[in-house]
Scaffold this active site. Structure first.
Site, PDB file in Angstrom:
ATOM      1  N   SER A  14       0.795  -1.172  -0.106  1.00 59.41           N
ATOM      2  CA  SER A  14       0.209  -0.068  -0.003  1.00 59.41           C
ATOM      3  C   SER A  14       1.083   1.415  -0.031  1.00 59.41           C
ATOM      4  CB  SER A  14      -0.798  -0.103   1.298  1.00 59.41           C
ATOM      5  OG  SER A  14      -1.267   1.230   1.574  1.00 59.41           O
ATOM      6  N   LYS A  64     -15.091   0.916  -2.941  1.00 62.31           N
ATOM      7  CA  LYS A  64     -15.298   2.328  -3.097  1.00 62.31           C
ATOM      8  C   LYS A  64     -16.774   2.437  -3.502  1.00 62.31           C
ATOM      9  CE  LYS A  64     -10.874   3.511  -5.220  1.00 62.31           C
ATOM     10  NZ  LYS A  64     -10.157   4.348  -6.325  1.00 62.31           N
ATOM     11  N   GLY A 130     -14.594   2.575 -12.023  1.00 66.40           N
ATOM     12  CA  GLY A 130     -14.767   3.658 -10.906  1.00 66.40           C
ATOM     13  C   GLY A 130     -13.892   4.659 -11.235  1.00 66.40           C
TER      14      GLY A 130
END
Length: 247
Positions: A14, A64, A130
């Site tokens: 990450s 999301k 997205g």
């Protein structure tokens, strides 16, 4: 100590955790950033309940869109895009409110705006996920018309096979919102008539590994302006911090 974090599954490497913990250490901020790898979005209320010092979250794939049903408020931009990737956690007495935002659109528009000129009026957006929706929203907010490109027949989109030299002359901003060309598959690129590109084209790739994708390389060889997604990533992180700390 304040807590911030990332929810998604799987998380793996990450960018956010290393970026924010380094920021906190360098700036003497009494906070830490944690990865919350949750296999089901239904675990979100539990995370909020178990972490009373939680001030904010980033949201990544695949939550999301699913996260929106758990939020008390959603910004107009995030609602229009249909995706949230930043949550501000507000503690009011015994109540905890979750407010949703989209920093994809903030990071992208701040990154691409300096590159746009008067002859950039229309944009092709490669992909329909997205990220593509956020990019389309951002470009429209900057005054451009947008057209999404898909591998399949979909309403309101064109397929790659329909992108002719005339199309890339008219839609001279092209944004890659797909994983095509990302490490380790660096010899791949979206199917475009690259030989028709010239100095009036602007190619923006949301990818940043490698630094220069084949999509960018082929555009640059034709004289196009090219940019990768690293600055957007950094600007998204700045935007998250602004959202979490605004009154």
């Amino acid at each position: 100590m304040d807590k911030y974090g990332l929810i998604g599954y799987p998380l793996g490497h990450s960018f956010s955790i290393s970026y924010f913990n380094e920021k906190f250490q360098n700036e003497g901020i009494n906070a830490r950033y944690i990865n919350f790898e949750i296999p089901n979005i239904e675990q979100l209320p539990e995370i909020v309940a178990q972490n009373p010092d939680l001030q904010g979250l980033n949201v990544t794939i695949p939550y999301k869109q699913k996260v929106m049903q758990y939020l008390d408020t959603v910004s107009p931009e995030a609602r229009a895009i249909g995706a949230v990737n930043v949550i501000k956690v507000v503690h009011k007495g015994k109540n905890t409110l979750l407010k949703g935002y989209n920093s994809d659109v903030i990071g992208f528009t701040r990154s691409i705006e300096p590159l746009l000129t008067n002859h950039h009026q229309k944009a092709l957006i490669l992909g329909t996920g997205g990220a593509a929706k956020a990019i389309s929203y951002g470009l429209r907010s900057l005054g451009l018309q947008t057209l999404l490109v898909s591998r399949y027949e979909r309403p309101g989109t064109i397929r790659y096979e329909q992108i002719t030299p005339d199309v890339v002359h008219e839609y001279n901003v092209i944004v890659n919102c797909t994983p095509v060309g990302m490490y380790p598959r660096t010899v791949e690129c979206p199917n475009l008539p690259y030989e028709a590109l010239d100095s009036r084209n602007l190619l923006y790739d949301l990818l940043y590994n490698p630094d220069e994708t084949l999509f960018m390389y082929k555009g640059r060889k034709q004289g196009a302006t090219v940019k990768n997604g690293l600055e957007m990533l950094l600007l998204q992180a700045f935007a998250s911090w602004e959202i979490w700390n605004e009154n």
